[in-house]
Design a protein around this motif. Structure first.
Motif, short mmCIF file in Angstrom:
data_model
loop_
_atom_site.label_atom_id
_atom_site.label_comp_id
_atom_site.label_asym_id
_atom_site.label_seq_id
_atom_site.Cartn_x
_atom_site.Cartn_y
_atom_site.Cartn_z
N VAL A 260 0.73 52.55 15.22
CA VAL A 260 0.85 51.79 13.98
C VAL A 260 0.22 50.42 14.15
O VAL A 260 -0.54 49.95 13.28
CB VAL A 260 2.33 51.66 13.56
CG1 VAL A 260 2.47 50.72 12.36
CG2 VAL A 260 2.91 53.02 13.21
N ASP A 261 0.47 49.77 15.27
CA ASP A 261 -0.10 48.45 15.53
C ASP A 261 -1.62 48.52 15.60
O ASP A 261 -2.33 47.70 15.01
CB ASP A 261 0.47 47.89 16.84
CG ASP A 261 -0.11 46.53 17.17
OD1 ASP A 261 0.21 45.56 16.46
OD2 ASP A 261 -0.90 46.43 18.14
N TRP A 262 -2.12 49.51 16.30
CA TRP A 262 -3.57 49.67 16.43
C TRP A 262 -4.21 49.94 15.08
O TRP A 262 -5.23 49.36 14.73
CB TRP A 262 -3.85 50.83 17.40
CG TRP A 262 -5.30 51.19 17.53
CD1 TRP A 262 -6.24 50.60 18.32
CD2 TRP A 262 -5.98 52.25 16.84
NE1 TRP A 262 -7.45 51.22 18.16
CE2 TRP A 262 -7.32 52.23 17.25
CE3 TRP A 262 -5.56 53.21 15.90
CZ2 TRP A 262 -8.26 53.14 16.78
CZ3 TRP A 262 -6.49 54.11 15.42
CH2 TRP A 262 -7.82 54.07 15.87
N SER A 263 -3.58 50.81 14.28
CA SER A 263 -4.12 51.12 12.95
C SER A 263 -4.13 49.87 12.07
O SER A 263 -5.09 49.62 11.34
CB SER A 263 -3.28 52.21 12.28
OG SER A 263 -3.26 53.38 13.04
N GLY A 264 -3.07 49.07 12.15
CA GLY A 264 -3.00 47.86 11.36
C GLY A 264 -4.07 46.86 11.72
O GLY A 264 -4.62 46.18 10.85
N ARG A 265 -4.38 46.75 12.98
CA ARG A 265 -5.41 45.81 13.41
C ARG A 265 -6.78 46.22 12.90
O ARG A 265 -7.59 45.38 12.51
CB ARG A 265 -5.42 45.70 14.93
CG ARG A 265 -4.20 45.04 15.52
CD ARG A 265 -4.20 45.10 17.04
NE ARG A 265 -2.93 44.64 17.58
CZ ARG A 265 -2.65 43.37 17.85
NH1 ARG A 265 -3.56 42.45 17.65
NH2 ARG A 265 -1.47 43.03 18.32
N ILE A 266 -7.05 47.49 12.89
CA ILE A 266 -8.34 47.98 12.43
C ILE A 266 -8.47 47.84 10.91
O ILE A 266 -9.46 47.35 10.41
CB ILE A 266 -8.53 49.47 12.80
CG1 ILE A 266 -8.48 49.65 14.32
CG2 ILE A 266 -9.82 50.01 12.23
CD1 ILE A 266 -9.72 49.32 15.06
#
Length: 335
Positions: A260-266
C-alpha cells in the motif's frame, strides 16, 4: 436495470464484498463545509465506532475501510460458518442489542411458551435473525440509519442523509480482494487528505499500524481508542509464518502495508518520499508487474462494477446469481 442486493451476493462464490455509501446532495458526513464553515470531522469517529460495534454483533468481519468527507468504503467478509454455529440463545442476545425483543421470543427465552406451535413460531423469528446477522444489507442498514439519525439531529433537520442504496462489489478471488483493499486504504492519500499510510487516519491501514507505532508520534495517536463494548479486531492476515489461524486474508500484513505504501508513493507524485525501486514481495508471489498493479489500484473504484475477479470466477458468479453475463471490463487480468 437496478438489481436486488440479494441477487448480487453469492456466498458460494465469495464471502468478500466491497461496499460504498455516499451522502446525498451537499450533506456532509465528515470534513469542513466551506459554505457554512462548520467542521464535521467528529463524525468520522461516529462511523468507526458504529462499524466496530456492528462487527462485534454480526458475523461479518471488516477487512478494510476508509471514511471520507461525503462517503465511506468498507470491505466486508461474511463468516457463514460461525453464523451457523451460534446457538439460538446467542442469536437472540446479539440481535436484541440492536432491536427490541418480541413478546413471543421473551416468553421462549424464559421457557414460558405453552405449546409446540409457540416454540416453532419463536424459532422461526430467531432463525430469521440468524440470517440477518450474516447479511451485508442489514449490516449497512444498521450502520447508515444510526449515522443518519445522529447527523440529522445535530443538523436540526430531517430527510434523507444517504443515497437510496449502498453500492456493492463481489470480490471473487484473492487478487480482487487485495487490489480492492489497497484501493480503499489509499483513498485519503489520493484525495490529498493524508501524506502517508501511517498518517492516514480513519482507514484500516492506519488502525492496523497503531500497535506498531514508535516514538515520535503523539500520545493520543499511540493510545488505542476505548469502546463501551468488546471490540472485534479487523479481519486478520494469515500469511505470516508464525500465524496459526487458518481463517483470514491470505497475505502477510507486513507485505500488504509495504505494498500500500509503495503504491501510494507511485500514484501520488507530490507525496513525500522517493519512489521505491524495490518491489514488495507480494507482487512477485502473485506474478504482478509494477505497471499492472498501478493500473489496477488506480482505477478500481471507477472501472469495476458489481463483481470483480478472473474470467473464470466471473462466469461462475454469473451462473450462481442468475445473470447471463458479467461485463468483460470487470475481469481482473493478473499475469
Amino acid at each position: 436495470m437496478t438489481q436486488s442486493r440479494q441477487s448480487q451476493v453469492s456466498l458460494s462464490d465469495t464471502p468478500y464484498y466491497h461496499c460504498i455509501s455516499r451522502c446525498v446532495r451537499r450533506a456532509y458526513l465528515c470534513g469542513e463545509d466551506k459554505y457554512t464553515e462548520k467542521s464535521f470531522e467528529h463524525r468520522r469517529q461516529w462511523v468507526v465506532e458504529r462499524m466496530h460495534y456492528l462487527a462485534s454483533l454480526f458475523n461479518i468481519d471488516i477487512c478494510a475501510y476508509a471514511i471520507m468527507s461525503n462517503h465511506y468504503h468498507l470491505v466486508l467478509h461474511i463468516d457463514e460458518q460461525h453464523n451457523e454455529s451460534l446457538t439460538h440463545e446467542e442469536v437472540c442476545e446479539r440481535w436484541c442489542q440492536l432491536y427490541s425483543t418480541p413478546v413471543l421470543v421473551e416468553r421462549w427465552q424464559s421457557e414460558q411458551t405453552t405449546s409446540e406451535a409457540e416454540n416453532k413460531a419463536a424459532l422461526t423469528i430467531i432463525n430469521g435473525w440468524r440470517g440477518r446477522l450474516a447479511d451485508i444489507s442489514w449490516f449497512m442498514r444498521c450502520l447508515n440509519e444510526f449515522i443518519a439519525r445522529k447527523a440529522n439531529k445535530e443538523d436540526e433537520c430531517s430527510g434523507r442523509f444517504w443515497e437510496g442504496r449502498f453500492k456493492s462489489q463481489a470480490l471473487l478471488d484473492e487478487d480482487a480482494l487485495l487490489t480492492c483493499m489497497a484501493y480503499v486504504d489509499l483513498n485519503p492519500i489520493r484525495a490529498k487528505m493524508a501524506v502517508s499510510v501511517e498518517t492516514s487516519e480513519y482507514t484500516s491501514a492506519y488502525e492496523r499500524l497503531l500497535p506498531c507505532k514508535k516514538a515520535g508520534v503523539t500520545q493520543q495517536q499511540e493510545k488505542p481508542l476505548e469502546y463501551a463494548f468488546t471490540k472485534k479486531l479487523l479481519f486478520g492476515f494469515v500469511g505470516d509464518e508464525n500465524e496459526q489461524s487458518t481463517q483470514g486474508i491470505p497475505f502477510s500484513l507486513l507485505d500488504y502495508i509495504e505494498l500500500v505504501d509503495w503504491s501510494g508513493r507511485i500514484i501520488r507524485e507530490d507525496k513525500r518520499g522517493a519512489i521505491s525501486s524495490q518491489r514488495p514481495r507480494i507482487l512477485s508471489t502473485l506474478g504482478l508487474d509494477n505497471d499492472t498493479w498501478l493500473s489496477l489500484a488506480s482505477s478500481f473504484g471507477k472501472d469495476y462494477h458489481g463483481a470483480v475477479g478472473s474470467l473464470e470466477a466471473l462466469a461462475a458468479y454469473a451462473g450462481n446469481t442468475g445473470k447471463r453475463w458479467i461485463a468483460s471490463k470487470n475481469e481482473l487480468r493478473l499475469h
